[in-house]
Design a protein around this motif. Structure first.
Motif, short mmCIF file in Angstrom:
data_model
loop_
_atom_site.label_atom_id
_atom_site.label_comp_id
_atom_site.label_asym_id
_atom_site.label_seq_id
_atom_site.Cartn_x
_atom_site.Cartn_y
_atom_site.Cartn_z
N VAL A 194 0.49 8.31 -6.29
CA VAL A 194 -0.16 7.22 -6.85
C VAL A 194 -0.64 6.09 -6.15
O VAL A 194 -1.82 5.48 -6.28
CB VAL A 194 0.75 6.67 -8.30
CG1 VAL A 194 0.28 5.58 -9.02
CG2 VAL A 194 1.12 7.87 -9.21
N GLU A 195 0.32 5.55 -5.34
CA GLU A 195 0.01 4.53 -4.48
C GLU A 195 -0.99 4.83 -3.64
O GLU A 195 -2.00 4.00 -3.46
CB GLU A 195 1.52 4.08 -3.66
CG GLU A 195 1.29 3.18 -2.71
CD GLU A 195 2.55 3.06 -1.80
OE1 GLU A 195 3.48 2.55 -2.45
OE2 GLU A 195 2.53 3.46 -0.49
N GLU A 196 -1.16 5.97 -2.75
CA GLU A 196 -2.14 6.31 -1.90
C GLU A 196 -3.37 6.69 -2.45
O GLU A 196 -4.52 6.16 -1.94
CB GLU A 196 -1.56 7.37 -0.96
CG GLU A 196 -0.48 7.07 -0.12
CD GLU A 196 0.26 8.24 0.31
OE1 GLU A 196 1.33 8.33 0.81
OE2 GLU A 196 -0.08 9.53 -0.06
N ARG A 197 -3.41 7.25 -3.70
CA ARG A 197 -4.50 7.92 -4.28
C ARG A 197 -5.37 6.82 -5.44
O ARG A 197 -6.30 7.11 -5.53
CB ARG A 197 -4.60 9.32 -4.50
CG ARG A 197 -4.16 10.11 -3.47
CD ARG A 197 -3.77 11.79 -4.07
NE ARG A 197 -3.65 12.40 -2.72
CZ ARG A 197 -4.58 13.24 -2.65
NH1 ARG A 197 -5.85 13.32 -2.85
NH2 ARG A 197 -4.37 14.06 -1.44
N ILE A 198 -4.47 6.27 -6.01
CA ILE A 198 -4.89 5.32 -7.16
C ILE A 198 -4.93 3.89 -6.88
O ILE A 198 -5.71 3.00 -6.92
CB ILE A 198 -4.11 5.81 -8.36
CG1 ILE A 198 -4.48 7.20 -8.62
CG2 ILE A 198 -5.08 5.04 -9.59
CD1 ILE A 198 -5.95 7.68 -8.90
N TRP A 199 -3.43 3.50 -6.67
CA TRP A 199 -3.40 2.15 -6.60
C TRP A 199 -3.91 1.26 -5.48
O TRP A 199 -4.43 0.17 -5.54
CB TRP A 199 -1.92 1.92 -6.62
CG TRP A 199 -1.41 0.68 -7.69
CD1 TRP A 199 -0.97 -0.51 -7.28
CD2 TRP A 199 -1.51 0.74 -9.05
NE1 TRP A 199 -0.66 -1.32 -8.50
CE2 TRP A 199 -1.04 -0.44 -9.56
CE3 TRP A 199 -2.12 1.71 -9.96
CZ2 TRP A 199 -1.06 -0.90 -10.90
CZ3 TRP A 199 -2.03 1.40 -11.31
CH2 TRP A 199 -1.54 0.02 -11.68
N GLN A 200 -3.70 1.69 -4.27
CA GLN A 200 -4.29 0.88 -3.22
C GLN A 200 -5.94 1.11 -3.35
O GLN A 200 -6.60 0.19 -2.75
CB GLN A 200 -3.80 1.44 -1.91
CG GLN A 200 -2.26 1.14 -1.61
CD GLN A 200 -1.74 1.51 -0.43
OE1 GLN A 200 -2.38 1.99 0.57
NE2 GLN A 200 -0.48 1.32 -0.25
N ARG A 201 -6.45 2.15 -3.67
CA ARG A 201 -7.93 2.37 -3.85
C ARG A 201 -8.79 1.70 -4.94
O ARG A 201 -9.66 1.44 -4.73
CB ARG A 201 -8.15 3.86 -3.89
CG ARG A 201 -7.54 4.45 -2.70
CD ARG A 201 -8.12 6.20 -2.48
NE ARG A 201 -9.34 5.99 -2.14
CZ ARG A 201 -10.05 7.13 -1.96
NH1 ARG A 201 -9.38 8.39 -2.48
NH2 ARG A 201 -11.49 7.31 -1.71
N ILE A 202 -7.84 1.35 -5.96
CA ILE A 202 -8.54 0.55 -7.10
C ILE A 202 -8.45 -0.94 -6.77
O ILE A 202 -9.35 -1.92 -7.14
CB ILE A 202 -7.85 0.85 -8.46
CG1 ILE A 202 -6.58 0.13 -8.45
CG2 ILE A 202 -8.09 2.21 -8.66
CD1 ILE A 202 -5.95 0.14 -10.14
#
Length: 419
Positions: free
Chosen positions: A267-275
């Protein structure tokens, strides 16, 4: 000696003054940070103590951080000028959102219209910087994470759960495809009755160590890595939608197995940091270290609004396509069923797809929903996102005029007001 005592006295007085100054400047916020008496493993989920607990989850349960990264947050245009009050039509009469928020136990409400923040307001113990438990809105974020992993070819939605997690081969999910799991059309015998202490969902809470007390007597605290494989299969259930929280936890386990990464890190690498999240999020962890994808995430109101805008933009953040547009189009464009097993307006054809609730209103509207009043409403036709965090006294409402029906009425009225 006397001189030393005087100096110590002045130093102590200085500390007392600083402490007093801190108390004065923090005001009500300091009082809100005090842990309420009586809050424990048996009481934190329910009103009135849940209003504090949901905004202090890392103090209530073990949690793993989902880091936002080092880049600047993605902008929320209009945030500085966003309205703090709004009049809407409520049962044929004008009503102020601030009053309705208090009546509906809403802790935070943020509305984005045409890409700009139109409204933002907080209540209870929630602040812009403070995270709030998302409950099953976490499921939608799990679905988005699966979309990213699928886009990289690391999972095949036509393969079965057992293909990725042999430990689940003999469970209720073993022979189901990942597509079945994402749509909760699996054949597990899961029971999602929140009011029944012997239901699967409540036994899972006890097994995880997230709920304690008399209702958990006789349930061993073993965690999901042991609990989920023991859930059996129900003949004839496969292929029909039945809501089951454990199904999302199964998907998280599959994602871990397919990538070799813990779910929270995905979630951190693929969603949270990218949003371009503004704050770190977190996710509760059970006694075995399993991160609870079905309902354990906690995040700020602004950041879940960013998730909503990501979905509305069909997987794009700025000029970057971080999720496949086809994944979101598949959710927004589906045709639902007139034989929907839950309450819904007669003119709609609701459905459930990729851990999202399709309203079937003919406009592509879809929602991420969680018990106790959590919501991200995504309306492509009106180009609107509504993010809502709440602390209803119990899972389905628990107070007169509080619950899913009132929430649907409120969302419809807000969307009409900003339109």
């Amino acid at each position: 000696m006397i001189k030393r005592l005087l100096m110590q006295s002045r130093f102590a007085a200085g500390l007392s003054f600083l402490a007093l100054l801190t108390l004065i400047t923090s005001g009500v916020q300091s009082a809100e940070d005090q842990r309420p008496p009586g809050l424990n493993g048996a009481t934190w989920q329910f009103g009135p103590l849940n209003r504090w607990a949901y905004t202090h989850m890392s103090e209530v349960l073990p949690s793993k951080t989902i880091r936002r990264g080092s880049k600047s947050p993605s902008p929320l245009p209009g945030l500085g000028a966003a309205a703090k009050e709004m009049s809407i039509d409520w049962d044929g009469s004008p009503a102020q959102l601030s009053k309705l928020m208090e009546e509906q136990y809403i802790d935070g409400l943020l509305v984005i219209k045409d890409g700009r923040v139109a409204f933002e307001r907080y209540a209870g113990t929630l602040t812009p910087e403070r995270t709030h438990l998302l409950w099953s809105v976490s499921k939608t974020i799990t679905g988005l994470t699966a979309a990213s992993v699928s886009a990289d070819g690391l999972i095949d939605l036509d393969k079965t759960v057992a293909d990725y997690v042999p430990e689940l081969r003999n469970s209720g999910w073993g022979q189901d495809t990942l597509r079945d799991v994402l749509d909760m059309r699996d054949g597990s015998e899961w029971n999602e009755d929140y009011a029944a202490a012997d239901s699967t969902v409540r036994r899972q809470d006890c097994s995880d160590g997230l709920l304690t007390g008399p209702d958990c007597e006789g349930v061993p605290v073993i965690g999901n890595y042991q609990f989920l494989p023991a859930v059996g299969r129900m003949a004839g259930r496969h292929g029909s939608f039945v809501y089951k929280s454990g199904t999302t936890d199964v998907m998280a386990w599959v994602l871990e197995a397919a990538t070799g990464r813990r779910f929270a890190d995905l979630v951190e690498e693929r969603i949270w940091q990218r949003i371009g999240a503004e704050q770190d999020a977190g996710i509760t962890v059970d006694t075995a270290g399993f991160t609870l994808a079905s309902g354990g995430m906690h995040a700020t109101l602004r950041d879940i609004a960013r998730v909503g805008q990501l979905m509305l933009n069909r997987g794009k953040v700025g000029d970057e396509q971080i999720l496949p547009a086809a994944w979101m189009d598949d959710i927004f464009s589906r045709d639902g069923s007139r034989s929907w097993p839950k309450e819904a307006p007669v003119s709609t054809r609701p459905y459930y797809r990729s851990f999202m609730w399709g309203l079937g209103d003919g406009n592509g509207s879809a929602q991420a929903r969680g018990v106790h009043g959590q919501l991200i409403h995504v309306a492509p036709a009106s180009n609107t996102v509504i993010a809502m965090l709440s602390s209803w006294p119990d899972a389905e409402g628990g107070a007169p005029g509080v619950g899913g029906r009132s929430q649907r009425q409120l969302i419809k009225a807000i969307e009409a007001a900003v339109r």
